[in-house]
Design an enzyme around this catalytic site. Structure first.
Site, mmCIF file in Angstrom:
data_model
loop_
_atom_site.group_PDB
_atom_site.id
_atom_site.type_symbol
_atom_site.label_atom_id
_atom_site.label_comp_id
_atom_site.label_asym_id
_atom_site.label_seq_id
_atom_site.Cartn_x
_atom_site.Cartn_y
_atom_site.Cartn_z
ATOM 1 N N GLU A 104 0.838 -1.205 0.000
ATOM 2 C CA GLU A 104 0.000 0.000 0.000
ATOM 3 C C GLU A 104 0.876 1.259 0.000
ATOM 4 O OE1 GLU A 104 -3.018 -0.386 -0.677
ATOM 5 O OE2 GLU A 104 -4.163 1.270 0.134
ATOM 6 N N LYS A 109 2.856 1.304 -6.305
ATOM 7 C CA LYS A 109 1.698 1.002 -7.147
ATOM 8 C C LYS A 109 1.780 1.745 -8.490
ATOM 9 C CE LYS A 109 -1.700 -0.118 -3.490
ATOM 10 N NZ LYS A 109 -1.969 -1.543 -3.614
ATOM 11 N N SER A 131 -6.720 0.448 -0.399
ATOM 12 C CA SER A 131 -7.694 0.836 0.630
ATOM 13 C C SER A 131 -7.904 2.339 0.653
ATOM 14 C CB SER A 131 -7.193 0.485 2.029
ATOM 15 O OG SER A 131 -6.781 -0.818 2.136
ATOM 16 N N HIS A 152 -11.835 -3.270 -4.311
ATOM 17 C CA HIS A 152 -11.298 -3.344 -2.950
ATOM 18 C C HIS A 152 -11.958 -4.512 -2.216
ATOM 19 C CE1 HIS A 152 -10.933 -1.346 1.260
ATOM 20 N NE2 HIS A 152 -9.907 -2.115 1.008
ATOM 21 N N GLU A 164 -15.852 -3.697 -2.717
ATOM 22 C CA GLU A 164 -16.072 -2.281 -2.990
ATOM 23 C C GLU A 164 -15.435 -1.947 -4.329
ATOM 24 O OE1 GLU A 164 -16.151 0.769 0.636
ATOM 25 O OE2 GLU A 164 -14.162 0.166 0.040
ATOM 26 N N ASN A 202 -14.036 1.795 4.833
ATOM 27 C CA ASN A 202 -13.030 2.316 5.762
ATOM 28 C C ASN A 202 -13.389 3.719 6.261
ATOM 29 O OD1 ASN A 202 -11.427 0.045 5.907
ATOM 30 N ND2 ASN A 202 -10.234 0.601 4.105
HETATM 31 N N1 3HC Z 1 -7.178 -15.516 7.280
HETATM 32 C C1 3HC Z 1 -7.607 -16.462 6.448
HETATM 33 N N2 3HC Z 1 -8.748 -17.150 6.607
HETATM 34 C C2 3HC Z 1 -9.486 -16.882 7.682
HETATM 35 C C3 3HC Z 1 -9.109 -15.911 8.624
HETATM 36 C C4 3HC Z 1 -7.886 -15.215 8.399
HETATM 37 N N3 3HC Z 1 -7.432 -14.272 9.219
HETATM 38 N N4 3HC Z 1 -10.035 -15.866 9.590
HETATM 39 C C5 3HC Z 1 -10.977 -16.781 9.278
HETATM 40 N N5 3HC Z 1 -10.634 -17.380 8.112
HETATM 41 C C6 3HC Z 1 -11.385 -18.425 7.417
HETATM 42 C C7 3HC Z 1 -11.428 -19.725 8.166
HETATM 43 O O1 3HC Z 1 -10.312 -20.523 7.887
HETATM 44 C C8 3HC Z 1 -12.713 -20.355 7.664
HETATM 45 O O2 3HC Z 1 -12.487 -20.987 6.406
HETATM 46 P P1 3HC Z 1 -13.177 -22.425 6.028
HETATM 47 O O3 3HC Z 1 -14.658 -22.252 6.236
HETATM 48 O O4 3HC Z 1 -12.790 -22.659 4.611
HETATM 49 O O5 3HC Z 1 -12.583 -23.424 6.943
HETATM 50 C C9 3HC Z 1 -13.611 -19.155 7.422
HETATM 51 O O6 3HC Z 1 -12.743 -18.020 7.329
HETATM 52 C C10 3HC Z 1 -14.587 -18.897 8.531
HETATM 53 O O7 3HC Z 1 -13.836 -18.751 9.724
HETATM 54 P P2 3HC Z 1 -14.368 -19.201 11.143
HETATM 55 O O8 3HC Z 1 -14.895 -20.578 11.037
HETATM 56 O O9 3HC Z 1 -13.322 -18.908 12.156
HETATM 57 O O10 3HC Z 1 -15.678 -18.323 11.261
HETATM 58 P P3 3HC Z 1 -16.059 -16.985 11.882
HETATM 59 O O11 3HC Z 1 -17.503 -17.068 11.873
HETATM 60 O O12 3HC Z 1 -15.340 -16.706 13.163
HETATM 61 O O13 3HC Z 1 -15.634 -15.884 10.784
HETATM 62 C C11 3HC Z 1 -14.491 -13.986 9.961
HETATM 63 C C12 3HC Z 1 -14.371 -15.303 10.721
HETATM 64 C C13 3HC Z 1 -15.018 -14.259 8.545
HETATM 65 C C14 3HC Z 1 -13.103 -13.355 9.870
HETATM 66 C C15 3HC Z 1 -15.529 -13.057 10.718
HETATM 67 O O14 3HC Z 1 -15.084 -12.863 12.040
HETATM 68 C C16 3HC Z 1 -15.716 -11.710 10.079
HETATM 69 O O15 3HC Z 1 -16.489 -11.544 9.154
HETATM 70 N N6 3HC Z 1 -14.983 -10.700 10.605
HETATM 71 C C17 3HC Z 1 -15.006 -9.357 10.037
HETATM 72 C C18 3HC Z 1 -13.939 -9.290 8.989
HETATM 73 C C19 3HC Z 1 -13.858 -7.947 8.343
HETATM 74 O O16 3HC Z 1 -14.642 -7.049 8.579
HETATM 75 N N7 3HC Z 1 -12.855 -7.800 7.474
HETATM 76 C C20 3HC Z 1 -12.554 -6.544 6.850
HETATM 77 C C21 3HC Z 1 -11.227 -6.067 7.342
HETATM 78 S S1 3HC Z 1 -10.916 -4.436 6.745
HETATM 79 C C22 3HC Z 1 -10.183 -4.702 5.248
HETATM 80 O O17 3HC Z 1 -9.799 -5.762 4.862
HETATM 81 C C23 3HC Z 1 -10.086 -3.480 4.406
HETATM 82 C C24 3HC Z 1 -8.667 -2.983 4.251
HETATM 83 O O18 3HC Z 1 -8.743 -1.871 3.408
HETATM 84 C C25 3HC Z 1 -7.979 -2.571 5.515
#
Ligand code: 3HC
Length: 300
Positions: A104, A109, A131, A152, A164, A202
Site C-alpha cells: 500500500e 503502485k 484501501s 477493494h 467495494e 473504511n
Molecule cells: N485468514 C484467512 N482465513 C481466515 C481468517 C484469516 N485471518 N479468519 C478466518 N478465516 C477463514 C477460516 O479458515 C474459515 O475458512 P473455512 O470455512 O474454509 O474453513 C472461514 O474463514 C470462517 O472462519 P471461522 O470458522 O473462524 O468463522 P467466523 O464465523 O469466526 O468468521 C471472519 C471469521 C469471517 C473473519 C468473521 O469474524 C468476520 O467476518 N470478521 C469481520 C472481517 C472484516 O470485517 N474484514 C474486513 C477487514 S478491513 C479490510 O480488509 C479493508 C482494508 O482496506 C484494511
C-alpha cells in the site's frame, strides 16, 4: 446488469482469465476467491520466494478446510489447477482483468500500473485493491485511464462477501458494468464508490476505530471494547479487526489522513507505536492481542 447511473444497455467486457499481481495477505485471498469461483488466475509474485510462500500459504489454507471437512479434496485440486504462478508481469498479457494487490505505497503502485499499462492487452481492466490511495493517480500512471478502476476486497478476501468497486474519474462506463457483473459472478456483494477518502467501508469503520482508540486512552481494555461491539451483532470488534486487516495498513491510512486529523486523533497513536514495535496484528502473531498458530487471541 443494471448499475445506477449507467445506461442499461452497456455490454460488460468478457472476463475469461484474471490476473493478480502482488501475493501478500490480500493478493493470496483474492487469488483464492477467483479460483474458488471457477476463474483461471495468473498469480504474479514479486520474486520466486514470494510466489513460493504464497502458493504454500494458499495450499495450507485449503488443506485445513479439507481437514475440517468443509472442502472436498477434489475441489481443492481443481482450484489449485486454476492458478498459474509467475514472477513475470508480462505473463499478464493473457488476462482480461488484472487486480493489483502490491504493498500500500503510492510509488510502488504507480510503477506497477505503468508496467501493467505496457504488458497487458488493450481493453484489459486494471483494478487496484488499494484501501486509501488515489486511483486517479494510478490511472494516470497506466497511460490508459479508461481501463482503470478500484476493486477493494476485504480480509480474508476468500471469505468476505463485500467487494467495494471504485469508479475513478476516467473509468469507462463498460468497465464499471463489468466489475459489478464480475463481482456477482464470483459470489461477492459488489457496491460502487467514487474515489474519496476511505471509500465507503473504511470511511465508516475509521470513525469507529477512532472512538475505540479514545476509549483505550480513557481506560477501557481492548477486549472490553471489542466485546461490546460483538454483542451488538458485528462479527468482530474494532481492535480485533485492526489486527486482522493489519496495523501497518491502518497506520498508513492514518498517515494519509493526518492533515485532516484532530490533535486528539494524532495523539491516540497506539497503532503507530505497535507498528514501530513490530506488532502488525495477526500476520506477526501480535497486535492489540497475541495470537497462537490457530489465530486464537489472548490479551497482549
Ligand atoms: N485468514 C484467512 N482465513 C481466515 C481468517 C484469516 N485471518 N479468519 C478466518 N478465516 C477463514 C477460516 O479458515 C474459515 O475458512 P473455512 O470455512 O474454509 O474453513 C472461514 O474463514 C470462517 O472462519 P471461522 O470458522 O473462524 O468463522 P467466523 O464465523 O469466526 O468468521 C471472519 C471469521 C469471517 C473473519 C468473521 O469474524 C468476520 O467476518 N470478521 C469481520 C472481517 C472484516 O470485517 N474484514 C474486513 C477487514 S478491513 C479490510 O480488509 C479493508 C482494508 O482496506 C484494511
Amino acid at each position: 446488469a443494471k448499475v445506477p447511473g449507467l445506461p442499461a444497455d452497456l455490454t460488460p467486457r468478457d472476463v475469461r482469465t484474471a490476473g493478480v499481481i502482488g501475493l501478500g495477505v490480500m493478493g493470496r485471498g483474492i487469488v483464492m476467491a477467483l479460483a474458488s469461483a471457477g476463474v483461471p488466475v495468473i498469480a504474479v509474485g514479486l520474486d520466486q520466494a514470494h510466489l513460493d510462500a504464497a502458493t504454500k500459504a494458499i495450499a495450507k489454507m485449503w488443506s485445513s478446510s479439507v481437514a475440517k471437512g468443509s472442502l472436498a479434496q477434489g475441489e481443492m485440486d481443481a482450484r489449485m489447477a486454476r492458478i498459474t504462478g509467475s514472477t513475470d508481469p508480462a505473463d499478464l498479457a493473457a488476462a482480461d482483468l488484472v487486480i493489483e494487490a502490491v504493498s500500500e505505497d503510492l510509488g510502488v503502485k504507480q510503477t506497477v500500473f505503468a508496467t501493467l499499462g505496457q504488458v497487458t492487452k488493450p481493453g484489459t481492466i486494471l483494478a487496484s485493491n488499494t484501501s486509501f490511495l488515489d486511483i486517479d493517480t494510478l490511472a494516470a500512471a497506466s497511460g490508459r485511464a479508461a481501463d482503470v478502476c478500484g476493486m477493494h476486497f476485504f480480509n480474508p478476501a476468500h471469505v468476505m462477501r463485500l467487494l467495494e468497486n471504485v469508479r475513478a474519474a476516467e473509468t469507462a462506463p463498460d468497465v464499471v458494468a463489468t466489475i459489478m457483473a464480475f463481482g456477482k459472478r464470483i459470489g461477492k456483494l459488489p457496491v460502487l464508490s467514487g474515489v474519496c477518502d476511505g471509500f465507503i467501508v473504511n470511511r465508516m469503520l475509521s470513525k469507529r476505530s477512532r472512538e475505540a482508540f479514545f476509549l483505550v486512552e480513557e481506560g477501557a481494555s481492548p477486549a472490553a471494547i471489542d466485546k461490546v461491539v460483538l454483542d451488538y451483532g458485528f462479527p468482530m470488534g474494532p481492535l480485533a479487526l485492526g489486527d486482522l486487516a493489519g496495523l501497518d495498513i491502518q497506520a498508513a491510512a492514518r498517515k494519509s489522513r493526518a492533515a485532516k486529523a484532530s490533535p486528539r486523533e494524532l495523539r491516540a497513536d497506539f497503532v503507530e507505536q505497535m507498528v514501530a514495535a513490530g506488532r502488525l496484528g495477526q500476520k506477526t502473531g501480535s497486535g492489540w492481542y497475541a495470537y497462537d498458530e490457530t489465530r486464537k487471541a489472548s490479551p497482549n
